[in-house]
Design a protein around this motif. Sequence first.
Motif, short mmCIF file in Angstrom:
data_model
loop_
_atom_site.label_atom_id
_atom_site.label_comp_id
_atom_site.label_asym_id
_atom_site.label_seq_id
_atom_site.Cartn_x
_atom_site.Cartn_y
_atom_site.Cartn_z
N SER A 128 0.92 -1.16 -0.06
CA SER A 128 -0.11 -0.08 -0.18
C SER A 128 1.10 1.80 0.00
O SER A 128 1.78 1.65 0.89
CB SER A 128 -1.05 -0.02 1.25
OG SER A 128 -1.66 0.96 1.21
N LEU A 157 -2.66 3.20 -4.20
CA LEU A 157 -2.53 2.30 -4.85
C LEU A 157 -2.06 1.11 -4.20
O LEU A 157 -1.44 1.36 -2.55
CB LEU A 157 -0.72 2.62 -5.70
CG LEU A 157 -0.35 1.39 -6.60
CD1 LEU A 157 -0.51 1.01 -7.44
CD2 LEU A 157 1.07 1.41 -6.90
N ASN A 158 -3.12 0.09 -3.88
CA ASN A 158 -2.94 -0.84 -3.14
C ASN A 158 -3.13 -1.60 -4.38
O ASN A 158 -3.99 -2.10 -4.76
CB ASN A 158 -4.87 -0.82 -2.61
CG ASN A 158 -3.85 -0.21 -1.57
OD1 ASN A 158 -3.57 0.48 -0.78
ND2 ASN A 158 -5.80 0.60 -1.05
N ILE A 159 -2.19 -2.90 -4.10
CA ILE A 159 -1.46 -4.11 -4.62
C ILE A 159 -2.13 -5.77 -3.35
O ILE A 159 -0.92 -5.49 -2.39
CB ILE A 159 -0.48 -4.04 -5.19
CG1 ILE A 159 -0.27 -3.32 -6.52
CG2 ILE A 159 -0.28 -5.47 -6.12
CD1 ILE A 159 0.94 -3.03 -6.72
N SER A 160 -2.98 -6.10 -3.60
CA SER A 160 -2.80 -7.50 -3.06
C SER A 160 -2.57 -9.52 -4.50
O SER A 160 -3.05 -8.94 -5.05
CB SER A 160 -4.16 -7.66 -2.37
OG SER A 160 -3.75 -8.88 -1.66
#
Length: 139
Positions: free
Chosen positions: A92, A96-99
């Motif tokens: 995070s 921008l949040n990447i999972s």
Amino acid sequence: MKYLLFICALTAANVSYGETLVAARTIPSHTIISPADVAIKDGNTLGALTLLEEVIGQEARVAIYAGRPIRRNDIGAPALVERNQIVKLAYSNGVLNISVEARALGRGSAGDVLRFMNLDSRTTISGTVQDDGSILVTK
């Protein structure tokens, strides 16, 4: 004078200087320590733990043999992530949040920094194990 030394030696032999925690049975590594695994022995042992609260609920990092003192380096927080376990990896940065899902390349507890392999791209990433077992990637 000899009589005085004899009394001092006899008194010192009967005085307990503290207590040491020892393994009541052989505790294999990666085992969570319960009250049945620990015994209290009279006398101090250099480097050994003395409080039950420091030991109960912790995980044995190495095998601890019956009757041996339990030392601080022998135990640690229980592992939340096992090697080859599939975990949620999160990054995070502002909006921008990447999972993604990743495979753990090591074993660790909360706060440990481990390496993980992103299952989609097959790249290796380092992340910190969180209290809930998820992984936080920071850069």
